[in-house]
Scaffold this motif. Structure first.
Motif, PDB file in Angstrom:
ATOM      1  N   ASP A   1     -17.969 -60.577   9.287  1.00 32.98           N
ATOM      2  CA  ASP A   1     -16.661 -60.564   9.942  1.00 32.98           C
ATOM      3  C   ASP A   1     -16.741 -59.704  11.202  1.00 32.98           C
ATOM      4  OD1 ASP A   1     -13.984 -60.706  10.571  1.00 32.98           O
ATOM      5  OD2 ASP A   1     -13.329 -59.416   8.928  1.00 32.98           O
ATOM      6  N   VAL A   2     -17.378 -60.245  12.251  1.00 27.92           N
ATOM      7  CA  VAL A   2     -17.674 -59.478  13.460  1.00 27.92           C
ATOM      8  C   VAL A   2     -16.404 -59.214  14.264  1.00 27.92           C
ATOM      9  CG1 VAL A   2     -18.963 -59.473  15.631  1.00 27.92           C
ATOM     10  CG2 VAL A   2     -20.025 -60.335  13.543  1.00 27.92           C
ATOM     11  N   LYS A   3     -16.226 -57.946  14.651  1.00 26.94           N
ATOM     12  CA  LYS A   3     -15.069 -57.530  15.444  1.00 26.94           C
ATOM     13  C   LYS A   3     -15.425 -57.275  16.903  1.00 26.94           C
ATOM     14  CE  LYS A   3     -12.503 -55.566  11.609  1.00 26.94           C
ATOM     15  NZ  LYS A   3     -11.762 -54.382  11.131  1.00 26.94           N
ATOM     16  N   GLY A   4     -16.708 -57.057  17.187  1.00 27.98           N
ATOM     17  CA  GLY A   4     -17.117 -56.818  18.562  1.00 27.98           C
ATOM     18  C   GLY A   4     -18.623 -56.799  18.685  1.00 27.98           C
ATOM     19  N   THR A   5     -19.111 -57.167  19.874  1.00 28.76           N
ATOM     20  CA  THR A   5     -20.551 -57.170  20.146  1.00 28.76           C
ATOM     21  C   THR A   5     -20.818 -56.579  21.520  1.00 28.76           C
ATOM     22  OG1 THR A   5     -20.544 -59.376  21.143  1.00 28.76           O
ATOM     23  CG2 THR A   5     -20.907 -59.264  18.756  1.00 28.76           C
ATOM     24  N   ALA A   6     -22.050 -56.139  21.721  1.00 27.00           N
ATOM     25  CA  ALA A   6     -22.492 -55.639  23.019  1.00 27.00           C
ATOM     26  C   ALA A   6     -23.996 -55.851  23.100  1.00 27.00           C
ATOM     27  CB  ALA A   6     -22.156 -54.157  23.176  1.00 27.00           C
ATOM     28  N   THR A   7     -24.497 -56.055  24.328  1.00 24.15           N
ATOM     29  CA  THR A   7     -25.941 -56.228  24.524  1.00 24.15           C
ATOM     30  C   THR A   7     -26.395 -55.521  25.790  1.00 24.15           C
ATOM     31  OG1 THR A   7     -25.656 -58.295  25.765  1.00 24.15           O
ATOM     32  CG2 THR A   7     -26.011 -58.496  23.383  1.00 24.15           C
TER      33      THR A   7
ATOM     34  N   ALA B   1     -23.884 -47.413  11.822  1.00 25.94           N
ATOM     35  CA  ALA B   1     -22.840 -46.393  11.888  1.00 25.94           C
ATOM     36  C   ALA B   1     -21.652 -46.877  11.071  1.00 25.94           C
ATOM     37  CB  ALA B   1     -22.427 -46.138  13.337  1.00 25.94           C
ATOM     38  N   TRP B   2     -20.735 -45.980  10.784  1.00 28.88           N
ATOM     39  CA  TRP B   2     -19.554 -46.294   9.976  1.00 28.88           C
ATOM     40  C   TRP B   2     -18.321 -45.682  10.645  1.00 28.88           C
ATOM     41  CZ3 TRP B   2     -17.619 -42.979   5.524  1.00 28.88           C
ATOM     42  CH2 TRP B   2     -16.579 -43.617   4.833  1.00 28.88           C
ATOM     43  N   SER B   3     -17.236 -46.440  10.656  1.00 24.41           N
ATOM     44  CA  SER B   3     -16.000 -45.939  11.266  1.00 24.41           C
ATOM     45  C   SER B   3     -15.482 -44.697  10.541  1.00 24.41           C
ATOM     46  CB  SER B   3     -14.932 -47.034  11.291  1.00 24.41           C
ATOM     47  OG  SER B   3     -14.632 -47.477   9.977  1.00 24.41           O
ATOM     48  N   GLY B   4     -15.734 -44.586   9.255  1.00 24.61           N
ATOM     49  CA  GLY B   4     -15.304 -43.422   8.493  1.00 24.61           C
ATOM     50  C   GLY B   4     -16.061 -42.150   8.834  1.00 24.61           C
ATOM     51  N   ALA B   5     -17.151 -42.286   9.590  1.00 29.81           N
ATOM     52  CA  ALA B   5     -17.945 -41.129  10.009  1.00 29.81           C
ATOM     53  C   ALA B   5     -17.795 -40.863  11.501  1.00 29.81           C
ATOM     54  CB  ALA B   5     -19.407 -41.341   9.652  1.00 29.81           C
ATOM     55  N   GLY B   6     -16.780 -41.487  12.130  1.00 29.23           N
ATOM     56  CA  GLY B   6     -16.468 -41.149  13.501  1.00 29.23           C
ATOM     57  C   GLY B   6     -16.856 -42.158  14.567  1.00 29.23           C
ATOM     58  N   VAL B   7     -17.501 -43.254  14.209  1.00 23.44           N
ATOM     59  CA  VAL B   7     -17.833 -44.286  15.198  1.00 23.44           C
ATOM     60  C   VAL B   7     -16.781 -45.384  15.046  1.00 23.44           C
ATOM     61  CG1 VAL B   7     -19.583 -45.866  16.067  1.00 23.44           C
ATOM     62  CG2 VAL B   7     -20.270 -43.684  15.059  1.00 23.44           C
ATOM     63  N   ALA B   8     -15.711 -45.251  15.813  1.00 24.99           N
ATOM     64  CA  ALA B   8     -14.485 -46.017  15.583  1.00 24.99           C
ATOM     65  C   ALA B   8     -14.596 -47.513  15.843  1.00 24.99           C
ATOM     66  CB  ALA B   8     -13.349 -45.433  16.425  1.00 24.99           C
ATOM     67  N   ASP B   9     -15.367 -47.909  16.862  1.00 26.53           N
ATOM     68  CA  ASP B   9     -15.351 -49.317  17.259  1.00 26.53           C
ATOM     69  C   ASP B   9     -16.600 -49.654  18.073  1.00 26.53           C
ATOM     70  OD1 ASP B   9     -14.904 -48.195  19.790  1.00 26.53           O
ATOM     71  OD2 ASP B   9     -12.756 -48.580  19.719  1.00 26.53           O
ATOM     72  N   ILE B  10     -16.656 -50.881  18.574  1.00 25.11           N
ATOM     73  CA  ILE B  10     -17.839 -51.324  19.323  1.00 25.11           C
ATOM     74  C   ILE B  10     -18.042 -50.511  20.598  1.00 25.11           C
ATOM     75  CG2 ILE B  10     -16.655 -53.193  20.550  1.00 25.11           C
ATOM     76  CD1 ILE B  10     -20.328 -53.188  19.277  1.00 25.11           C
ATOM     77  N   ASP B  11     -16.978 -50.042  21.228  1.00 22.78           N
ATOM     78  CA  ASP B  11     -17.141 -49.246  22.452  1.00 22.78           C
ATOM     79  C   ASP B  11     -17.847 -47.925  22.162  1.00 22.78           C
ATOM     80  OD1 ASP B  11     -15.944 -51.206  24.047  1.00 22.78           O
ATOM     81  OD2 ASP B  11     -13.939 -50.389  23.676  1.00 22.78           O
ATOM     82  N   ALA B  12     -17.456 -47.267  21.077  1.00 29.78           N
ATOM     83  CA  ALA B  12     -18.110 -46.011  20.693  1.00 29.78           C
ATOM     84  C   ALA B  12     -19.561 -46.267  20.294  1.00 29.78           C
ATOM     85  CB  ALA B  12     -17.354 -45.359  19.546  1.00 29.78           C
ATOM     86  N   TRP B  13     -19.796 -47.341  19.555  1.00 27.54           N
ATOM     87  CA  TRP B  13     -21.145 -47.696  19.119  1.00 27.54           C
ATOM     88  C   TRP B  13     -22.019 -48.071  20.309  1.00 27.54           C
ATOM     89  CZ3 TRP B  13     -24.572 -46.502  15.975  1.00 27.54           C
ATOM     90  CH2 TRP B  13     -25.578 -47.344  15.525  1.00 27.54           C
ATOM     91  N   LYS B  14     -21.471 -48.827  21.250  1.00 23.13           N
ATOM     92  CA  LYS B  14     -22.220 -49.222  22.436  1.00 23.13           C
ATOM     93  C   LYS B  14     -22.737 -47.991  23.189  1.00 23.13           C
ATOM     94  CE  LYS B  14     -21.807 -51.542  26.890  1.00 23.13           C
ATOM     95  NZ  LYS B  14     -20.888 -52.087  27.884  1.00 23.13           N
ATOM     96  N   ALA B  15     -21.913 -46.971  23.338  1.00 19.58           N
ATOM     97  CA  ALA B  15     -22.334 -45.756  24.038  1.00 19.58           C
ATOM     98  C   ALA B  15     -23.508 -45.088  23.320  1.00 19.58           C
ATOM     99  CB  ALA B  15     -21.155 -44.788  24.158  1.00 19.58           C
ATOM    100  N   ILE B  16     -23.475 -45.067  21.998  1.00 18.26           N
ATOM    101  CA  ILE B  16     -24.559 -44.470  21.217  1.00 18.26           C
ATOM    102  C   ILE B  16     -25.844 -45.287  21.373  1.00 18.26           C
ATOM    103  CG2 ILE B  16     -25.339 -43.995  18.848  1.00 18.26           C
ATOM    104  CD1 ILE B  16     -22.325 -43.366  18.246  1.00 18.26           C
ATOM    105  N   VAL B  17     -25.722 -46.613  21.278  1.00 14.06           N
ATOM    106  CA  VAL B  17     -26.900 -47.483  21.380  1.00 14.06           C
ATOM    107  C   VAL B  17     -27.486 -47.433  22.790  1.00 14.06           C
ATOM    108  CG1 VAL B  17     -27.741 -49.855  21.153  1.00 14.06           C
ATOM    109  CG2 VAL B  17     -26.091 -48.944  19.500  1.00 14.06           C
ATOM    110  N   GLU B  18     -26.634 -47.440  23.806  1.00 16.65           N
ATOM    111  CA  GLU B  18     -27.129 -47.323  25.189  1.00 16.65           C
ATOM    112  C   GLU B  18     -27.899 -46.016  25.379  1.00 16.65           C
ATOM    113  OE1 GLU B  18     -24.132 -49.744  28.106  1.00 16.65           O
ATOM    114  OE2 GLU B  18     -23.406 -47.839  27.329  1.00 16.65           O
ATOM    115  N   ALA B  19     -27.390 -44.929  24.811  1.00 15.25           N
ATOM    116  CA  ALA B  19     -28.079 -43.641  24.928  1.00 15.25           C
ATOM    117  C   ALA B  19     -29.435 -43.678  24.223  1.00 15.25           C
ATOM    118  CB  ALA B  19     -27.208 -42.527  24.356  1.00 15.25           C
ATOM    119  N   GLN B  20     -29.499 -44.333  23.072  1.00 12.97           N
ATOM    120  CA  GLN B  20     -30.776 -44.458  22.360  1.00 12.97           C
ATOM    121  C   GLN B  20     -31.769 -45.292  23.166  1.00 12.97           C
ATOM    122  OE1 GLN B  20     -32.109 -42.990  19.825  1.00 12.97           O
ATOM    123  NE2 GLN B  20     -33.935 -44.248  19.599  1.00 12.97           N
TER     124      GLN B  20
END
Length: 124
Positions: A23-29, A92-111
């Motif tokens: 059930d995908v809510k957002g993607t980034a590449t 990542a999990w939203s319950g641990a502070g990564v709220a959505d695809i925008d927050a996750w994208k920033a983490i993945v871009e940094a990695q």
């Protein structure tokens, strides 16, 4: 971090790393990574269970897809015979502070940036 070495009757061989889409809510590449956020699978309480995010970072990837006909998010690279192919997989999990695809994208871009530009320290 995954490090795999393939050997056989080939010079190069395509290798895919990825995740099944639910059930995908957002993607980034990016050039060498793909990420997605989706509802936690098989959840009875979506508010409590939140969302999960997944990503693959593969330096030198030849193809990146978050929505293909097979229902997968894929990052494809070329393995050279006898040489290591390295890639990273993360979640990542939203319950641990990564709220959505925008927050996750920033983490993945940094990695991906850290992988492309490693800190090199010389001790004398």
């Amino acid at each position: 971090k995954m490090v795999n070495t393939y050997e056989g009757d080939f010079e190069t061989m395509p290798v895919a790393a990825g995740d099944i889409r639910h059930d995908v809510k957002g993607t980034a590449t990016g050039d060498d990574w793909a990420a997605m956020t989706e509802a936690a699978s098989d959840t009875d309480d979506p508010v409590r269970d939140g969302d999960i995010s997944l990503a693959i970072v593969m330096p030198g990837a030849t193809s990146v897809s978050t929505d293909n006909e097979s229902g997968h998010m894929l990052v494809i690279g070329q393995a050279e015979n006898g040489k290591p192919l390295t890639y990273w997989s993360g979640t990542a999990w939203s319950g641990a502070g990564v709220a959505d695809i925008d927050a996750w994208k920033a983490i993945v871009e940094a990695q991906a940036e850290a992988v492309a530009n490693p800190l090199i320290v010389t001790v004398k």
